[in-house]
Motif scaffolding. Structure first.
Motif, PDB file in Angstrom:
ATOM      1  N   ALA A  92       0.833  -1.209   0.000  1.00  0.00           N
ATOM      2  CA  ALA A  92       0.000   0.000   0.000  1.00  0.00           C
ATOM      3  C   ALA A  92       0.865   1.255   0.000  1.00  0.00           C
ATOM      4  N   ARG A  93       1.964   1.258   0.765  1.00  0.00           N
ATOM      5  CA  ARG A  93       2.840   2.424   0.791  1.00  0.00           C
ATOM      6  C   ARG A  93       3.457   2.672  -0.579  1.00  0.00           C
ATOM      7  N   ILE A  94       3.863   1.574  -1.256  1.00  0.00           N
ATOM      8  CA  ILE A  94       4.459   1.721  -2.583  1.00  0.00           C
ATOM      9  C   ILE A  94       3.410   2.179  -3.587  1.00  0.00           C
ATOM     10  N   LEU A  95       2.235   1.603  -3.522  1.00  0.00           N
ATOM     11  CA  LEU A  95       1.171   1.996  -4.449  1.00  0.00           C
ATOM     12  C   LEU A  95       0.799   3.468  -4.310  1.00  0.00           C
ATOM     13  N   ALA A  96       0.884   3.975  -3.089  1.00  0.00           N
ATOM     14  CA  ALA A  96       0.527   5.374  -2.846  1.00  0.00           C
ATOM     15  C   ALA A  96       1.457   6.334  -3.578  1.00  0.00           C
ATOM     16  N   SER A  97       2.664   5.870  -3.899  1.00  0.00           N
ATOM     17  CA  SER A  97       3.624   6.723  -4.588  1.00  0.00           C
ATOM     18  C   SER A  97       3.589   6.547  -6.108  1.00  0.00           C
ATOM     19  N   ILE A  98       2.700   5.671  -6.588  1.00  0.00           N
ATOM     20  CA  ILE A  98       2.532   5.480  -8.041  1.00  0.00           C
ATOM     21  C   ILE A  98       1.295   6.243  -8.482  1.00  0.00           C
ATOM     22  N   VAL A  99       1.480   7.208  -9.330  1.00  0.00           N
ATOM     23  CA  VAL A  99       0.352   8.042  -9.796  1.00  0.00           C
ATOM     24  C   VAL A  99      -0.459   7.253 -10.820  1.00  0.00           C
TER      25      VAL A  99
END
Length: 336
Positions: free
Chosen positions: A329-336
């Motif tokens: 989830a943390r990584i996905l949050a940084s993918i626009v």
């Protein structure tokens, strides 16, 4: 044919036993009886293949036309050698299931059957190569086991070197993790490039080819899907399709995942950036009759198996696979 199957109760061994019975062949399984029950219709001999006494008792049940060895992954070369020395007088052919890890170049270089394997003596013990790291240690152990089989069976030995084996009954947890992640839905971290080739094979196809070579010999053979046929996008799209299309793929480039500390091969199963990881030439096996079913069929049947009431054999490698949901989830949050 009369087949001796070392293993026979789970994953590849079970697939071999099922195929033997479907062909109308006689099959004797040799295992400890601790992992899973044997199939109805096989002749069962209980024992530990590291015990010479148990192996000699097994040999008295022979002879056999061929032995298919699916249970040597945890054995040192000298243990494989001890077993082959007992069985050689009562077995015509020996089919040994090895791995592409036996090649010096895996996973860094493209491979054919002419690629060099690790130098390893047939009587090497479990410590052989251990100081060189996990990958080289495992590769030398498998190469030594191949040498052990060949030292006694010569051209009556067939060595199969599969890459990644998937399908119903998988105990490692690679495809099951992706299926369960797809079922959970939402944005789903997809590793690397959608067009990245992958080459997993179905366990049932490996089993069928093992029995074909038990009948006619040949090899060694690499076992991998045709190069460039399947991609990471094919795999993940298939997982979404069979689980109800509740997810959305969010692709992340290799360097981005590395920067976020994502472990290759395990946290996002089957993702590997090494140049040779998915560059295995298996054309010799296909010329000899190896058929590699569509990846979608493997995914669909594995999903059906997971929801059919059966459970994989407990294995420590299962826990190694899959990224923590909070980290994803943390990584996905940084993918626009």
């Amino acid at each position: 044919m009369r087949i001796l199957l070392l293993g026979g109760s789970w994953f590849l061994g079970r697939a071999v036993a099922e195929d033997c019975l479907a062909r109308g062949w006689s099959v004797t399984t040799f295992n400890r009886g601790r992992s899973a029950p044997d199939l109805p219709g096989v002749q069962t001999v209980r024992g530990d293949r590291t015990s010479r006494e148990d192996l000699e008792r097994l040999a008295r049940s022979g002879p056999w036309d061929a032995v298919v060895d699916t249970s040597a992954s945890e054995l040192a070369p000298n243990q494989v050698l001890a077993g082959t020395s007992v069985l050689e007088p009562v077995v015509d052919r020996y089919v040994y299931v090895s791995t592409v890890n036996a090649y010096i170049g895996w996973p860094h270089e493209p491979l054919t059957e002419r690629s060099p394997t690790y130098p390893a003596p047939p009587d090497a013990d479990r410590e052989y190569g251990i100081a060189e790291g996990v990958t080289i240690h495992y590769g030398k152990q498998k190469a030594g086991a191949e040498a052990a089989v060949r030292s006694l069976f010569g051209d009556r030995a067939t060595v199969l070197r599969p890459g990644v084996i998937l399908g119903p009954g998988e105990y490692v947890g690679r495809l099951p993790w992706w299926l369960q992640r797809a079922e959970r839905g939402g944005r789903m971290l997809a590793p690397g490039r959608p067009e990245q080739p992958i080459q997993p094979v179905d366990v049932r196809d490996v089993a069928a080819f093992a029995l074909d070579t038990a009948a006619k010999g040949g090899g060694p053979y690499n076992l991998a899907a045709p190069q460039e046929r399947d991609t990471m996008a094919n795999l993940l799209t298939a997982c979404l399709e069979v689980t109800g299309n509740q997810g959305e793929l969010a692709w992340a480039e290799d360097h981005f995942l590395a920067d976020h500390g994502v472990r290759e091969w395990t946290e996002l199963p089957l993702w590997r950036t090494s140049a040779g990881a998915w560059a295995v030439d298996a054309s010799l096996a296909r010329e000899a009759g190896f058929v590699c079913r569509p990846l979608l069929e493997t995914v669909r049947d594995t999903w059906g198996w997971l929801h059919g009431g059966e459970r994989p054999v407990a294995h420590p490698r299962w826990a190694d696979h899959g990224i923590d949901p909070e980290k994803e989830a943390r990584i996905l949050a940084s993918i626009v």
